[in-house]
Design an enzyme around this catalytic site. Sequence first.
Site, PDB file in Angstrom:
ATOM      1  N   ASP A  52       0.818  -1.197  -0.118  1.00  0.00           N
ATOM      2  CA  ASP A  52      -0.306  -0.049  -0.087  1.00  0.00           C
ATOM      3  C   ASP A  52       1.306   0.987  -0.625  1.00  0.00           C
ATOM      4  O   ASP A  52       0.412   2.478   0.380  1.00  0.00           O
ATOM      5  CB  ASP A  52      -1.142  -0.314   1.090  1.00  0.00           C
ATOM      6  N   SER A  53       2.400   0.974   0.193  1.00  0.00           N
ATOM      7  CA  SER A  53       3.135   2.226  -0.104  1.00  0.00           C
ATOM      8  C   SER A  53       3.292   3.246  -1.692  1.00  0.00           C
ATOM      9  O   SER A  53       3.543   3.829  -2.186  1.00  0.00           O
ATOM     10  CB  SER A  53       4.209   1.739  -0.305  1.00  0.00           C
ATOM     11  N   ASP A  91      -1.227  -5.709  -0.489  1.00  0.00           N
ATOM     12  CA  ASP A  91      -1.645  -4.865   1.071  1.00  0.00           C
ATOM     13  C   ASP A  91      -2.989  -5.602   0.685  1.00  0.00           C
ATOM     14  O   ASP A  91      -3.421  -5.047  -0.052  1.00  0.00           O
ATOM     15  CB  ASP A  91      -0.850  -4.135   0.815  1.00  0.00           C
ATOM     16  N   LYS A 121      -1.315  -9.112   2.896  1.00  0.00           N
ATOM     17  CA  LYS A 121      -0.669  -9.380   3.892  1.00  0.00           C
ATOM     18  C   LYS A 121      -1.852  -8.004   4.649  1.00  0.00           C
ATOM     19  O   LYS A 121      -2.039  -7.077   4.236  1.00  0.00           O
ATOM     20  CB  LYS A 121       0.469  -8.275   3.495  1.00  0.00           C
ATOM     21  N   GLU A 123      -1.299  -6.170   8.676  1.00  0.00           N
ATOM     22  CA  GLU A 123      -0.873  -4.864   9.849  1.00  0.00           C
ATOM     23  C   GLU A 123      -1.781  -5.465  10.904  1.00  0.00           C
ATOM     24  O   GLU A 123      -3.115  -4.827  11.159  1.00  0.00           O
ATOM     25  CB  GLU A 123      -0.928  -3.549   9.461  1.00  0.00           C
ATOM     26  N   GLU A 190       9.008  -4.061  10.798  1.00  0.00           N
ATOM     27  CA  GLU A 190       9.427  -2.788  10.090  1.00  0.00           C
ATOM     28  C   GLU A 190       9.742  -1.769  11.328  1.00  0.00           C
ATOM     29  O   GLU A 190       9.333  -1.942  12.273  1.00  0.00           O
ATOM     30  CB  GLU A 190       8.473  -2.603   9.533  1.00  0.00           C
TER      31      GLU A 190
HETATM   32  O1  KIV Z   1       3.952  -1.299   1.947  1.00  0.00           O
HETATM   33  C1  KIV Z   1       4.449  -1.738   1.623  1.00  0.00           C
HETATM   34  O2  KIV Z   1       5.475  -1.191   0.720  1.00  0.00           O
HETATM   35  C2  KIV Z   1       5.179  -1.928   2.636  1.00  0.00           C
HETATM   36  C3  KIV Z   1       6.346  -2.584   2.704  1.00  0.00           C
HETATM   37  C4  KIV Z   1       6.983  -1.357   3.940  1.00  0.00           C
HETATM   38  C5  KIV Z   1       6.732  -3.477   3.671  1.00  0.00           C
HETATM   39  O3  KIV Z   1       4.330  -2.666   3.463  1.00  0.00           O
END
Ligand code: KIV
Length: 272
Positions: A52-53, A91, A121, A123, A190
């Site tokens: 989600d980055s 994510d 994934k 969190e 992280e």
């Molecule tokens: O969204 C992302 O890029 C991440 C990484 C920083 C692990 O969750």
Amino acid sequence: MSTAKKKYKRVTVKSLVDMKQNGEKISMLTAYDYSMAKIIDSANVDVILVGDSASNVMAGHETTLPITLDQMIYHASSVIRAVERALVVVDIPFGSYQSDPKQALRSAIRIMKESGAHAVKLEGGIEIKESVKRILNAGIPVMGHLGLTPQSIYKFGTYTVRAKEEQEAEKLMKDAELLERLGCFSIVLEKIPATLTKKVSESISIPTIGIGGGKFADGQVLVIHDLLGMTHEFNPRFLRRYMNLYEEMGSAISQYVSDVKSMDFPSDEEQY
Ligand code: KIV
């Protein structure tokens, strides 16, 4: 053909656990589009994370919170079309799983069905226990994410190192053990102290993947734009830049502008 490619023609969640058992470190990078995913996959990266980055590096938002489930599915399906070898993890974005476990399962199913991804994934630890259980019960592999969890940035207030204090470190340790017990296949750690990464990695049998978690993680992940130096204002200690594409791309594009203005481009050979 590299040994990595020969050994794992197609990386699965089981391959990652095998890698940990065999002491082979796991490589993971983010990707959000077809062209980049093709290059990353051809370079034999084990896991591609549609993170989600994307909210930051693709859309220019300050945090990961604004990206939607539909946008994540769009990025994920572009990546999936490019990938032949890597395991693709996506994510579940903020707001698509926190309400209740049913919402979490619905979001995970949409990602798997509409993008063709291999895993999701989420969190958090104990707070999302029921959601993780429900997703796993549906046969969808889950990667955990502990330590600095960017979807909770407004709770933390800053992007500084997490779990330096004993109480938070203990909770993280318990959360990691819980995620393993529930059946997660891996956990991202992280921005936590290297000593804590070591302790967690030694106490669970599923692989840990670090970002700012130090050398004792079972694998490492970076955001591809950071590794390539396309982002230049983000300079955390953990980041190793392998290129300075911000400058290289900038000067290539300036050269193009100058060639167009001077009518050097296109030449006689570059026309029909
Ligand atoms: O969204 C992302 O890029 C991440 C990484 C920083 C692990 O969750």
